[in-house]
Write an enzyme that holds these catalytic residues in place. Structure first.
Site, PDB file in Angstrom:
ATOM      1  N   ARG A 271       0.806  -1.223   0.000  1.00 33.58           N
ATOM      2  CA  ARG A 271       0.000   0.000   0.000  1.00 33.58           C
ATOM      3  C   ARG A 271       0.841   1.276   0.000  1.00 33.58           C
ATOM      4  O   ARG A 271       0.569   2.205  -0.762  1.00 33.58           O
ATOM      5  CB  ARG A 271      -0.959   0.021   1.212  1.00 33.58           C
ATOM      6  CG  ARG A 271      -2.220  -0.767   0.994  1.00 33.58           C
ATOM      7  CD  ARG A 271      -2.721  -1.354   2.274  1.00 33.58           C
ATOM      8  NE  ARG A 271      -1.790  -2.369   2.727  1.00 33.58           N
ATOM      9  CZ  ARG A 271      -1.873  -3.658   2.374  1.00 33.58           C
ATOM     10  NH1 ARG A 271      -2.853  -4.068   1.633  1.00 33.58           N
ATOM     11  NH2 ARG A 271      -0.975  -4.534   2.772  1.00 33.58           N
ATOM     12  N   THR A 272       1.844   1.363   0.860  1.00 33.81           N
ATOM     13  CA  THR A 272       2.592   2.621   0.952  1.00 33.81           C
ATOM     14  C   THR A 272       3.282   2.910  -0.378  1.00 33.81           C
ATOM     15  O   THR A 272       3.174   4.011  -0.920  1.00 33.81           O
ATOM     16  CB  THR A 272       3.622   2.575   2.102  1.00 33.81           C
ATOM     17  OG1 THR A 272       2.923   2.250   3.301  1.00 33.81           O
ATOM     18  CG2 THR A 272       4.325   3.895   2.280  1.00 33.81           C
TER      19      THR A 272
ATOM     20  N   ARG B 156      11.656   3.621   3.017  1.00 31.37           N
ATOM     21  CA  ARG B 156      11.274   2.637   4.037  1.00 31.37           C
ATOM     22  C   ARG B 156      12.499   1.782   4.302  1.00 31.37           C
ATOM     23  O   ARG B 156      13.150   1.311   3.362  1.00 31.37           O
ATOM     24  CB  ARG B 156      10.114   1.757   3.566  1.00 31.37           C
ATOM     25  CG  ARG B 156       9.883   0.579   4.497  1.00 31.37           C
ATOM     26  CD  ARG B 156       8.641  -0.187   4.189  1.00 31.37           C
ATOM     27  NE  ARG B 156       7.453   0.572   4.528  1.00 31.37           N
ATOM     28  CZ  ARG B 156       6.215   0.090   4.471  1.00 31.37           C
ATOM     29  NH1 ARG B 156       6.022  -1.167   4.089  1.00 31.37           N
ATOM     30  NH2 ARG B 156       5.176   0.830   4.786  1.00 31.37           N
TER      31      ARG B 156
ATOM     32  N   HIS C 249       5.623   5.573  11.320  1.00 30.04           N
ATOM     33  CA  HIS C 249       5.058   5.512   9.962  1.00 30.04           C
ATOM     34  C   HIS C 249       4.110   6.721   9.860  1.00 30.04           C
ATOM     35  O   HIS C 249       2.890   6.576   9.886  1.00 30.04           O
ATOM     36  CB  HIS C 249       4.309   4.184   9.785  1.00 30.04           C
ATOM     37  CG  HIS C 249       4.003   3.826   8.371  1.00 30.04           C
ATOM     38  ND1 HIS C 249       4.036   4.741   7.324  1.00 30.04           N
ATOM     39  CD2 HIS C 249       3.636   2.635   7.813  1.00 30.04           C
ATOM     40  CE1 HIS C 249       3.710   4.118   6.203  1.00 30.04           C
ATOM     41  NE2 HIS C 249       3.468   2.847   6.467  1.00 30.04           N
TER      42      HIS C 249
HETATM   43  N1  ASP Z   1       1.797  -1.810   6.501  1.00 29.65           N
HETATM   44  C1  ASP Z   1       2.048  -1.394   7.857  1.00 29.65           C
HETATM   45  C2  ASP Z   1       3.517  -1.070   8.051  1.00 29.65           C
HETATM   46  O1  ASP Z   1       4.258  -1.036   7.102  1.00 29.65           O
HETATM   47  C3  ASP Z   1       1.530  -2.365   8.862  1.00 29.65           C
HETATM   48  C4  ASP Z   1       2.149  -3.725   8.863  1.00 29.65           C
HETATM   49  O2  ASP Z   1       3.074  -4.019   8.126  1.00 29.65           O
HETATM   50  O3  ASP Z   1       1.667  -4.522   9.663  1.00 29.65           O
HETATM   51  O4  ASP Z   1       3.912  -0.814   9.155  1.00 29.65           O
END
Ligand code: ASP
Length: 333
Positions: free
Chosen positions: A81-82, A132, A160
């Site tokens: 998603r990000t 990231r 985040h």
């Molecule tokens: N997508 C979120 C994160 O990158 C939550 C997860 O990975 O659980 O922190």
């Protein structure tokens, strides 16, 4: 069992949180590293721009606001998603993307290039960088070296911030306000960076917290101390049933397997919480279930059709928030 936050005895402090300058009014040219940079005014501004972005996407799909600008996405950890929402956001704003999201192994990082050198390289080509990285504090280090804006897309178990912005935006969209809400957070509160950022950002509002986790996954002390400093009520329990009928927001998180040194410990706690339709019968009629996603069993698929299940709408909101942030740091919002 509910314990008062005064009994927070577990030694779950961690690397000291980094200090980053507050955002000035315009955001232009500034880094987005931590939620501690934001004021309520900043949030109102970003949320208003995100609303405009949503209207643009719904009416015509894209705009040329950022034509000629380039975003570099540098992801050393998996992301769906990000990364894709940042890429979509930049594309819908008319800009282009250098995507190092699936294949850091194909970049010179795999030859041993240091983070500062990689950042210096990317900023020679791009106007803004989203990073990231598995190390807490890595986005801050990148920002210390970069001349261009750095956006933290998740730094290990640290923060985040863009997720917290989209989370609060979603709460506001779904429930109409933030002040006065009771927010329950469930799951891996120790390792979940989205929890850390959201809890901290919610301290700008008048909310009360209910934290639900097993002992080994309790909220880190530095985050709990921030809540205490803001004199907001916070309770901890091991059982979702203790809080389900009281909360306006149920923020569910997965147990973060990749953060466990001892996988046997992960196995012990991984299936402790599952939100089911039966459990939801005890929840308020007007409330929301949220999740940063991915889910790995902690919300039953049968809950998806519940109108209170907001996690897919939350995910969509991520793109509008990231469009707003990109426009803002590039001086166009
Ligand atoms: N997508 C979120 C994160 O990158 C939550 C997860 O990975 O659980 O922190």
């Amino acid at each position: 069992m509910t314990t008062s936050n005064k009994n927070h005895t577990l030694n779950n402090s961690r690397k000291k949180a980094y200090t980053v300058p507050k955002l000035d009014k315009g955001f232009a040219g500034q880094d987005i590293i931590s939620v501690s940079q934001f004021s309520r005014k900043n949030l109102e501004h970003i949320f208003a721009v995100a609303e405009e972005m949503r209207a643009i996407v719904k009416s015509r799909g894209s705009t040329d606001l950022l034509t000629g600008t380039v975003l570099a996405c540098l992801f050393f950890e998996p992301s769906t998603r990000t990364s894709s929402s940042f890429i979509a956001a930049m594309s819908r704003l008319g800009g282009t993307v250098i995507p190092i999201t699936q294949g850091v192994q194909f970049s010179s990082v795999s030859k041993g290039e240091s983070l500062p050198d990689t950042i210096r390289t990317l900023e020679s080509y791009a106007d803004v960088i989203v990073i990231r990285h598995p190390e807490m504090g890595s986005a801050k280090i990148a920002a210390d070296y970069a001349r261009k804006p750095i956006i933290n897309g998740g730094d290990g178990v640290g923060e985040h911030p863009t997720q917290a912005l989209l989370d609060i935006f979603t709460i506001k969209e779904e429930l109409g306000h933030i002040d006065g809400l009771n927010v329950g957070m469930v799951g891996d509160l120790r390792n979940g960076r989205t929890v850390h950022s959201l809890a901290r950002l919610l301290c700008l509002y008048d909310v009360r917290f209910d934290f639900v986790s097993p002992e080994i996954l309790r909220l880190p002390l530095d985050v709990m101390n921030d809540i205490r400093d803001h004199e907001l009520p916070a309770a901890e329990t091991y059982d979702v049933a203790d809080i389900i009928s009281d909360v306006d927001v149920l923020y569910v998180t997965r147990v973060q397997k990749e953060r466990f040194a001892d996988l046997a410990q992960y196995e012990e706690v991984k299936d402790l919480y599952v939100i089911t339709p039966e459990l939801m019968e005890q929840a308020k009629e007007k409330m929301v279930i949220m999740h940063p996603l991915p889910r790995v069993g902690e919300i039953s698929y049968h809950v998806d059709s519940d109108p209170r299940a907001a996690y897919f709408r939350q995910m969509e909101n991520g793109m509008y928030i990231r469009m707003a942030l990109l426009a803002a740091v590039l001086g166009k919002a």
